[in-house]
Every structure is written in C-alpha cells, then in structure tokens.
Write an enzyme that holds these catalytic residues in place. Structure first.
Site: not given
Ligand code: CO
Length: 166
Positions: A44, A49, A89-90, A131-132, A135
């Site tokens: 995701g 991000q 997480c990226l 999670h997204e 963000h």
C-alpha cells in the site's frame, strides 16, 4: 519513480485534504504511485508518502493485477474485532512491529472514475486499509504501539531522525 518521503518528514504527520477533482493529473499520480509501491515491494502507498497532501491511496495485497485498489477520499465506516500482526511502512524503513488493529473493516471511497465503492476486508487487506487511511490522517503505524513496543524501536527511530537532519 516518485521519491518516498521518510519519517520524520513533516508531511507524514499532517492531515490531508479531500480530492476535489479526478483529472488526468490525478490518474497520472495514481499510476506513478503504483509503480513506486511495487518498486518498494509494498502492499500500500498513501499520497503523503510521495509528497502529496491529498486523500488518496493505492493498495495491492494480492500481488496480481486484479488486486489493485485505488481509494479516493476513503472513509472507514465500520471496524470490528481485533488482530495483531507485524507491520512495516515504506516511509519508516528498517522498522517492523506488531500492531493491533481491527480485524475486519468496511471502507467507502471513490475509484479513479469517480464511482463510489464500498468494500469489506479482513486479514492483510483490512490491516493495509487501516494503515493507509491512517497515513491520510498523519498517523504512522508505530504511534499505535504500547510503551514497550515503542521502547523496542526507539533507537531505530532516533537513527531515522538523525539521518533526516543531515
Ligand atoms: Co505506511
């Protein structure tokens, strides 16, 4: 591909604005976000991000083309149960923690054609959806950890903070 913003970049802790128009630019951004997500081997990616403060995220938890999900202005309308699993997480490279979240969620959003969609998910997909959408509200996964969980990654977070300053 797009540059992934990393903790503690301030854009990651800001609330985002709703998408008001689905146009060519947005579709182009969506394409680039998928490319960037696949390159980073993520499931995701949320717009902040990649430096865009808007309510948009892309996901693919299946690893197949038909698993692609585009969520514009997503809202979690129901969340039930509880599940704990490892998460990363990226934007927080090198850190993984066990995070407790709802086990099952229902999300309402618009797709890239402006069509309203509602989807129910559990397992990895439910986790990724939460999670997204976090963000989009300026929240990163480690902020959900209890004190011992946070203590365990404190040094790694500090390292990322020092790298960011340089
Ligand atoms: Co993330």
């Amino acid at each position: 591909m797009l540059t992934i913003r990393e903790y503690p970049d301030p854009i990651l802790s800001r609330r985002t604005s709703p998408v008001s128009e689905i146009d060519r630019n947005l579709r182009h951004l969506i394409e680039e976000m998928f490319g960037t997500m696949y390159e980073g081997r993520g499931v995701g990616l949320a717009a902040p991000q990649v430096g865009e403060g808007i309510r948009l995220c892309v996901l693919n938890c299946k690893g197949k083309p038909d698993g692609e999900l585009i969520l514009i202005n997503p809202v979690i309308v129901s969340a039930t149960g509880e599940a704990t699993d490892e998460e990363g997480c990226l934007s927080v490279p090198g850190i993984r923690s066990k995070v407790t979240r709802a086990e099952r969620v229902t999300v309402r959003a618009y797709d890239q054609n402006g069509k309203e969609l509602e989807l129910e998910a559990d397992g990895l997909e439910a986790r990724a959806l939460q999670h997204e959408t976090d963000h989009l509200n300026g929240r990163l996964f480690f902020q959900l950890l209890s004190e011992p969980g946070r203590m365990a990654i404190r040094r790694q977070l500090k390292q990322l903070e020092q790298q960011f300053e340089q």
